[in-house]
Design an enzyme around this catalytic site. Structure first.
Site, mmCIF file in Angstrom:
data_model
loop_
_atom_site.group_PDB
_atom_site.id
_atom_site.type_symbol
_atom_site.label_atom_id
_atom_site.label_comp_id
_atom_site.label_asym_id
_atom_site.label_seq_id
_atom_site.Cartn_x
_atom_site.Cartn_y
_atom_site.Cartn_z
ATOM 1 N N GLU A 72 0.887 -1.170 0.000
ATOM 2 C CA GLU A 72 0.000 0.000 0.000
ATOM 3 C C GLU A 72 0.916 1.208 0.000
ATOM 4 O O GLU A 72 1.566 1.494 1.014
ATOM 5 C CB GLU A 72 -0.885 0.016 1.257
ATOM 6 N N CYS A 111 -3.142 8.505 3.436
ATOM 7 C CA CYS A 111 -2.929 7.942 2.106
ATOM 8 C C CYS A 111 -4.144 8.196 1.224
ATOM 9 O O CYS A 111 -4.043 8.190 0.005
ATOM 10 C CB CYS A 111 -2.661 6.451 2.220
#
Ligand code: NAP
Length: 516
Positions: A256, A295
């Site tokens: 990720e 994020c």
């Protein structure tokens, strides 16, 4: 000063050398130190694999679900203490600390319920299967079996509790012991979470370990049955995913990484309508929540070219109300960046964006924070840039702070989709759209460049959690530069930690063996 410890081989280990300091981002004072020097990574790995693996193998999904429920409860009971610690360690406001902690406990409890629903099994068939021969007797189906290895989790600094918990929830429920390494700058919160979990007595021996400080040679030990799940920058991901042992053993790797998420305003929305309002509200929050260190934060805002002046004015007005400073001051609505390096990177990053876009709100420089000593603290005000032409750098460079760029598009959803796709893969794109034709046009032209599409329209406006909120029932991850990984997503969150096996044979025999 607090010295953080690692929890390995079922005991706490304190290093006596090699320390890295942690700072209070509001005052810049050192508050703690971390080091994993002296950890025997080989023994830590074996303890997790053998002792933790055996404990989980002996538990059904329902029992593992009970474990997750106990973990969630233990953390929730210490919520106030963890909020205080988060503010000290990472400079977040109380609201932002709750976002991290409640994300952690909610995800654990979501997977606890999923475990209960899976019942008294340790594996399952993912489909009913297919007839493979002339008669239905010869049958095939896919099983999801435990892999038998260890899950090593390396997390980013921005969600010290949630990052730890969401990865652990999926791995533990699938039956895989976890070794978790938080980012050093926010490791105090993660260490306290681990202490709470250990003290709760909920954790069977070996199922959960924590490394504060460097991961040493742990990653070099991983083999074919293990999983390496990483969250952090694309640069670190590139370095780590190429480790020879991971490649040669085909170790499962999930990445990720960073993401230039987008918000797209469909053309011609009613200014009095809910969709328009929710667009302004969401985008403002996604720029400023956790000081933009998410994020899933919105980095690019695509607006029809003939509406961009109006949107700029409305966003600048909202961003003007944001008060950066020390969250201990009641007037403060946004904390500092987490580290000096993050501040330097944000200043440098806005400089890069400003080569092709114009700053329309903020300065792109450090600011003094309310309630903080002048010149002290890693404060950075909300910053909005704007470009009306085909800028390039905004699709390449992530500024991990309260920074976003308004971009004009021609007014057709296909054009917006093409612009969003220029970042080569994102975690989330939010679409503010009321007409089905606009949504169809976007999906057809570029829907697959994001891992998640958050469709905001008037009928659901009152229920929307915000595009930056990761929900355990829905996939988290994105293609391309977002890392190509997949986490969460309900039951599919377990698949990273399971082996998919195709079994073919006598259907009655498979059924009797429990492969049904
Ligand atoms: P980072 O510098 O890449 O660090 C991430 C993690 O990797 C930390 O735990 C770090 O530990 C560790 N690490 C660094 N070098 C390593 C090495 N050689 N071997 C083993 N571990 C190593 O990223 P960050 O600054 O913490 O986080 C910010 C970035 O994460 C942003 O780009 C953001 O977009 C991304 N992010 C992505 C997601 C997502 O879900 N896609 C979520 C959150 C953040 P140390 O701290 O000890 O160096």
């Amino acid at each position: 000063m607090r010295t953080l410890r690692s929890y390995v081989e079922g005991r706490w280990h304190q290093a006596d050398a090699g320390f890295v300091p942690l700072h209070n981002p509001c005052t810049e004072e050192p508050i703690a130190q971390a080091s994993s020097a002296g950890v025997d990574f080989g023994a830590a790995y074996e303890h997790a694999r053998e002792t933790g693996g055996a404990a989980l193998a002996g538990m059904t999904f329902a029992q593992r679900g009970e474990l997750l429920a106990a973990m969630s409860k233990a953390l929730y009971q210490k919520r106030d203490e963890l909020i205080e610690l988060s503010t000290l360690n990472t400079g977040v406001t109380r609201k932002d600390a709750k976002f991290d902690l409640d994300g952690a406990t909610f995800t654990l409890s979501y997977y606890a319920k999923l475990g209960k629903s899976l019942g008294d099994r340790t594996w399952y068939a993912e489909d009913e299967g297919s007839q493979l021969g002339r008669s239905p007797r010869f049958w095939g189906r896919h099983l999801r079996l435990p892999r038998g290895g260890v899950a090593v989790h390396v997390n980013a600094f921005n969600f010290p509790a949630w990052g730890l918990a969401e990865k652990a929830a999926c791995a533990l429920l699938a039956g895989m012991p976890v070794i978790s390494k938080p980012a050093t700058s926010s490791a105090w919160v993660a260490e306290r979470c681990a202490e709470i979990l250990v003290e709760s007595g909920a954790l069977p021996a070996g199922v959960f370990s924590l490394i504060c400080g460097s991961s040493g040679d742990l990653l070099d030990r991983l083999g074919e049955r293990d999983v390496f799940a990483f969250t952090g920058s694309a640069d670190t991901a590139l370095e780590l995913r190429g480790k020879p042992n991971l490649l040669s053993a085909s170790t499962r790797v999930n990445i990720e990484a960073d993401s230039l998420n987008a918000a797209v305003l469909a053309p011609g929305l009613d200014r009095e309508g809910e969709t328009w309002n929710v667009f302004l509200q969401d985008v403002t929050r996604e720029i400023t929540q956790k000081t933009g260190q998410k994020c899933t934060a919105v980095r690019r805002i695509f607006v029809p070219h003939d509406e961009i002046d109006e949107v700029q004015e409305a966003l600048c007005e909202r961003l003007s109300a944001v008060v950066p400073g020390d969250p201990r001051d009641a007037e403060v609505t946004m904390g500092p960046l987490a580290t000096e390096r993050q501040l330097d990177d944000a200043i440098d990053g806005v400089g890069k964006l400003a080569a092709e876009a114009q700053i329309v709100h903020g300065t792109g420089e450090r600011v003094d924070g309310r309630g903080a000593a002048p010149g002290k603290g890693w404060f950075f005000g909300p910053t909005l840039l704007r470009t009306d032409r085909a800028a390039d750098v905004i699709h390449r460079h992530e500024v991990f702070g309260p920074v976003s760029t308004l971009c004009a598009y021609g007014g057709k959803m296909q054009q917006a989709a093409a612009e969003v796709g220029r970042a080569r893969g994102t975690l989330v794109t939010s679409l503010y759209v009321d007409r089905a034709a606009d949504l169809t046009a976007y999906l057809a032209a570029g829907g697959s460049t994001s891992g998640r599409l958050y469709v905001a329209s008037s009928k659901v406006a009152a229920q929307l959690p915000g595009s930056g909120t990761t929900l355990p029932a829905m996939l988290h991850g994105g293609p391309g530069r977002a890392g190509g990984g997949e986490e969460l997503g309900g039951l599919s969150g377990l698949t990273l930690y399971q082996q998919r096996v195709a079994v073919t044979g006598d259907r009655a025999l498979l059924d009797r063996a429990g492969a049904d």
